[in-house]
Design an enzyme around this catalytic site. Structure first.
Site, PDB file in Angstrom:
ATOM      1  N   HIS A  99      23.834  32.132 101.394  1.00  0.00           N
ATOM      2  CA  HIS A  99      24.859  31.505 101.000  1.00  0.00           C
ATOM      3  C   HIS A  99      24.393  30.613  99.927  1.00  0.00           C
ATOM      4  O   HIS A  99      23.577  29.626  99.836  1.00  0.00           O
ATOM      5  CB  HIS A  99      25.809  30.784 101.880  1.00  0.00           C
ATOM      6  CG  HIS A  99      26.742  29.928 101.219  1.00  0.00           C
ATOM      7  ND1 HIS A  99      26.841  28.657 101.338  1.00  0.00           N
ATOM      8  CD2 HIS A  99      27.833  30.480 100.876  1.00  0.00           C
ATOM      9  CE1 HIS A  99      27.807  28.159 100.718  1.00  0.00           C
ATOM     10  NE2 HIS A  99      28.645  29.206 100.151  1.00  0.00           N
ATOM     11  N   SER A 100      25.039  30.559  98.660  1.00  0.00           N
ATOM     12  CA  SER A 100      24.919  29.910  97.435  1.00  0.00           C
ATOM     13  C   SER A 100      23.465  29.560  97.044  1.00  0.00           C
ATOM     14  O   SER A 100      22.806  30.383  96.630  1.00  0.00           O
ATOM     15  CB  SER A 100      25.723  28.365  97.932  1.00  0.00           C
ATOM     16  OG  SER A 100      25.982  27.567  96.753  1.00  0.00           O
ATOM     17  N   MET A 101      22.915  28.176  97.334  1.00  0.00           N
ATOM     18  CA  MET A 101      21.452  28.238  96.880  1.00  0.00           C
ATOM     19  C   MET A 101      20.522  28.894  97.764  1.00  0.00           C
ATOM     20  O   MET A 101      19.623  29.416  97.175  1.00  0.00           O
ATOM     21  CB  MET A 101      21.178  26.586  97.151  1.00  0.00           C
ATOM     22  CG  MET A 101      19.700  26.276  96.699  1.00  0.00           C
ATOM     23  SD  MET A 101      19.101  24.743  97.398  1.00  0.00           S
ATOM     24  CE  MET A 101      18.811  25.043  99.076  1.00  0.00           C
ATOM     25  N   ALA A 103      21.410  31.974  98.503  1.00  0.00           N
ATOM     26  CA  ALA A 103      21.234  33.207  97.923  1.00  0.00           C
ATOM     27  C   ALA A 103      20.195  33.222  96.671  1.00  0.00           C
ATOM     28  O   ALA A 103      19.522  34.116  96.439  1.00  0.00           O
ATOM     29  CB  ALA A 103      22.868  33.563  97.286  1.00  0.00           C
TER      30      ALA A 103
END
Length: 284
Positions: A99-101, A103
């Protein structure tokens, strides 16, 4: 719901939460900036039930229950957290749920070590935050000056409810109290006088002295060879911005699903079931 098992990995340096049977195929889950392994506390049980896998969610260095770094927190340094955990768990081929960072970390690992990656499932994150080449001196200046200032003391609160309210009010992206609650609970430690404080290393909020430029990130995305699914929230951080469109077009064979929800849709109670179903359908 079965409670997750607490793990210590990388000679105790990294903390993690594990759902599912130890003998099941293992996916590593990578959280976002200032979050922790509890980011997957609602999605992981859904995936375990649907796919028969094991999910091991890391606390990145400086986050959650993991140790703090004596040095900097460059995005690529988190790749060592992933590889150290994978090696200790005996995972030669990696399935990364990120997720997010996280990713961004997953994309860098997949680009640099394609022989280690079996699949990527990215949640509202793709590539990395960049700085254009001509702005590199300004970025370096900001980072150097910030790193020479004394670290700010960690925030503390009278109780967990107040800490959750502070996360909702001050988060980098919109989040509600019910969604934020698991993240905050894992990130708190007891202080004298009944107060609670954050475990997160306060140095994580300092600006990075160096970032990739956009061309470097696009090259990394183009180098990814494993099957990749991107699950986005309708009100998440990607959308149809020029940067996001270019990033999606750079990754060969990317599958994309856009679902109701925000940046933390994998943790939102109303959205998590559809996120799990989309992942299961893609694998099928």
């Amino acid at each position: 719901m079965t409670a997750p098992r607490e793990l210590r990995l990388a000679e105790g340096r990294l903390a993690a939460l594990a759902w599912g049977e130890e003998h099941a195929p293992t996916w590593l889950a990578l959280h976002g900036w200032l979050d922790n392994a509890a980011s997957f506390s609602r999605l992981a049980p859904e995936l375990v039930a649907r796919l028969g896998i094991r999910v091991v969610a890391l606390d990145f260095t400086g986050h959650g229950h993991s140790t703090h770094s004596p040095g900097d927190y460059a995005l690529w340094d988190y790749c060592h957290d992933v590889l150290d955990a994978a090696d200790e768990l005996g995972l030669s081929q990696l399935s990364l749920l990120a997720h997010s960072m996280g990713a961004g970390v997953a994309c860098l690992a997949a680009a640099a070590l394609p022989e280690r990656l079996e699949r990527l499932v990215l949640i509202d994150g793709l590539g990395a935050v960049t700085t254009e080449a001509e702005r590199a001196p300004d970025q370096l200046r900001r980072g150097l000056l910030a790193h020479r200032r004394a670290p700010s003391p960690a925030p503390h609160y009278p109780d967990e409810k107040t800490a959750v309210a502070a996360r909702v009010a001050g988060g980098a992206t919109p989040i509600d109290a019910e969604t934020a609650a698991p993240l905050v609970a894992r990130n708190l430690m007891a202080l004298p006088g009944g107060r609670v404080g954050l475990r997160t290393d306060s140095r994580l909020v300092r600006p990075s002295p160096v970032r990739f430029c956009p061309e470097q990130v696009m090259a990394c995305l183009a180098a990814i060879r494993c099957p990749t699914l991107l699950v986005e929230g309708e009100t998440g951080i990607l959308g149809e911005s020029e940067r996001a469109c270019v990033a999606r077009s750079a990754l060969p064979g990317l599958a994309r699903r856009v679902l109701p929800g925000g940046h933390h849709l994998h943790l939102e109670p109303a959205a998590v079931g559809e996120v799990a179903e989309s992942i299961a359908a893609w694998l099928a």
